[in-house]
Design an enzyme around this catalytic site. Structure first.
Site, mmCIF file in Angstrom:
data_model
loop_
_atom_site.group_PDB
_atom_site.id
_atom_site.type_symbol
_atom_site.label_atom_id
_atom_site.label_comp_id
_atom_site.label_asym_id
_atom_site.label_seq_id
_atom_site.Cartn_x
_atom_site.Cartn_y
_atom_site.Cartn_z
ATOM 1 N N ARG A 81 -7.028 10.911 35.765
ATOM 2 C CA ARG A 81 -6.424 12.233 35.912
ATOM 3 C C ARG A 81 -5.171 12.310 35.066
ATOM 4 O O ARG A 81 -4.091 11.926 35.508
ATOM 5 C CB ARG A 81 -6.057 12.469 37.381
ATOM 6 C CG ARG A 81 -7.262 12.741 38.237
ATOM 7 C CD ARG A 81 -6.836 13.052 39.648
ATOM 8 N NE ARG A 81 -7.090 11.923 40.512
ATOM 9 C CZ ARG A 81 -6.635 11.800 41.752
ATOM 10 N NH1 ARG A 81 -5.857 12.721 42.263
ATOM 11 N NH2 ARG A 81 -6.926 10.747 42.472
ATOM 12 N N ASP A 140 -1.982 13.900 33.251
ATOM 13 C CA ASP A 140 -1.016 14.958 33.592
ATOM 14 C C ASP A 140 -0.965 16.053 32.542
ATOM 15 O O ASP A 140 -1.480 15.882 31.434
ATOM 16 C CB ASP A 140 0.401 14.351 33.665
ATOM 17 C CG ASP A 140 0.568 13.485 34.880
ATOM 18 O OD1 ASP A 140 0.084 13.857 35.955
ATOM 19 O OD2 ASP A 140 1.212 12.419 34.730
ATOM 20 N N ARG A 165 4.242 6.178 31.867
ATOM 21 C CA ARG A 165 5.420 6.888 31.371
ATOM 22 C C ARG A 165 6.712 6.315 31.956
ATOM 23 O O ARG A 165 7.747 6.261 31.278
ATOM 24 C CB ARG A 165 5.301 8.379 31.683
ATOM 25 C CG ARG A 165 4.213 9.057 30.842
ATOM 26 C CD ARG A 165 3.841 10.418 31.369
ATOM 27 N NE ARG A 165 4.996 11.308 31.416
ATOM 28 C CZ ARG A 165 5.003 12.491 32.036
ATOM 29 N NH1 ARG A 165 3.921 12.923 32.659
ATOM 30 N NH2 ARG A 165 6.087 13.231 32.019
#
Lengths: 247, 247
Positions: free
Chosen positions: A50, A52, A198
């Site tokens: 998934r 972002d 990240r």
């Protein structure tokens, strides 16, 4: 029902992310609507990862079921014709057995995070890299990144909205290399926490700038506390690179 | 007057090309207007290569004179702030002697032409590559390309609007390589005729597809006649890569 595996490239800039959301358009929604148009069936498409909002994919993998057999080549052409206004491309479709699951059968996921390390804003790579003007020492970043390899509690790099049951993950690869002004961070694991890549890159950038020593980084990591971690690196530098279904 | 050399990256998609034209916005015009704003002088900016509409640059080189000495670092920052809405970035500015001329002092110019050889439309590389769905054999293309090395009459690959006095040029390099679905064509010469690179790549693509043999390509080349050449490859795959001022 026949099941198909699909491989997808996309530019995530103007999407809310892979997954359907009420707040805006997702890659999943565009693909499901295209599938409905040519197959005349409403079907969910399950993605391996998934991503972002703003995160890109070289090769996202997904699967779906339709009630009849269709030629994979023709389906690919139909998808690509129907998603045309959007920066989404279906690279491949192949029939798979019905126990294949894009998400749950995945053995390894690979991401690459790209930093453009120069003062001049990104031009040809606008929205596709994190442009950072302060010099980053990729060698010291690599040294710190090696501390993350193996099985650990990654709470320091876990977003507060992460829905995973456990903060324990096993990181298989973290390779950082520079080519000119570009720094490439390759990571590989069975799975990742929300924002883990990240957040790891953001903390490593502090090491690269000399704001943190490798020891500072290690202490933040071992604290298992997100408030001890560095910033979250921007979405536009991140690419879902590949998924492996082989052991 | 102090003279400065500048190195520029740009996305040529929405420009009429490097050079000022009445028909629309050029990279030259955007840069000259920025220079006027911060230096308060109207000055021409001379480019090393006149790229066409849609052609990109990793490192175009140009020069300009201003009536006083300015810090190169500050000038670069001023340019980048002022060109901000456009996909143009000034990578470097350096003082040079007043006999330096971006165009006339150039010893070698390098271009790269990028083909995305797959059926799926370009996504992350939209407007940045020539997407060609028919399979191209890059090895046979390389074989044909070697015939172009050295000093020749390049009329077969010369646009009818070319303003050069002579069709004779010396080609120093033509290297074609594949990485996955990408085919990279690297060319180097002191200078090129108008559309020469795109016309050479267009004709080579016929060889890659098997429509032409290497012998067909050679005969078209030796005919010194544009009507015998293949199509002009689209602008969006071409990048001005670098200029050398060293012998």
């Amino acid at each position: 029902m026949p099941r198909y595996k699909m491989t997808i490239e996309y530019d995530g800039t103007n999407f809310v992310g892979w997954q359907r959301q009420k707040s805006g358009l997702s890659i999943q929604q565009v693909l499901e609507e295209a599938l409905e148009k040519f197959s005349h069936t409403q079907t969910l498409i399950y993605g391996a990862g998934r991503t972002d909002a703003g995160v890109h994919a070289y090769a996202q993998v997904a699967h779906f079921d339709i009630p009849y057999i269709m030629d994979a080549f023709k389906m690919q052409a139909a998808f690509n014709a129907l998603v045309r206004p959007y920066p989404i491309g279906v690279l491949k479709i192949e029939p798979v057995s019905d126990d294949f699951h894009a998400r749950f059968s995945a053995k390894k996921r690979s991401y690459v995070y790209i930093i453009l390390n120069r003062r001049t804003p990104a031009v040809l790579d606008f929205n596709r890299v994190w442009q950072e003007g302060r010099h980053l020492d990729e060698k010291i970043m690599q040294k710190a990144a090696l501390l993350l390899l193996g099985k650990h509690d990654f709470s320091t790099f876990r977003d507060s909205e992460c829905q995973a049951k456990s903060p324990i993950k096993t990181l298989d690869e973290f390779t950082i290399s520079r080519r000119g002004d570009y720094i490439f961070c390759f990571v590989k694991a069975k799975s990742f926490l929300h924002h883990q890549v990240r957040n790891m890159v953001g903390s490593l950038s502090l090491v690269g700038m000399g704001k943190w020593s490798v020891k500072d980084f290690q202490q933040a990591f071992l604290a298992n506390d997100r408030t001890r971690g560095g910033p979250t690196a921007p979405a536009q530098g991140l690419y879902f690179q590949s998924v492996s279904y082989e052991d």
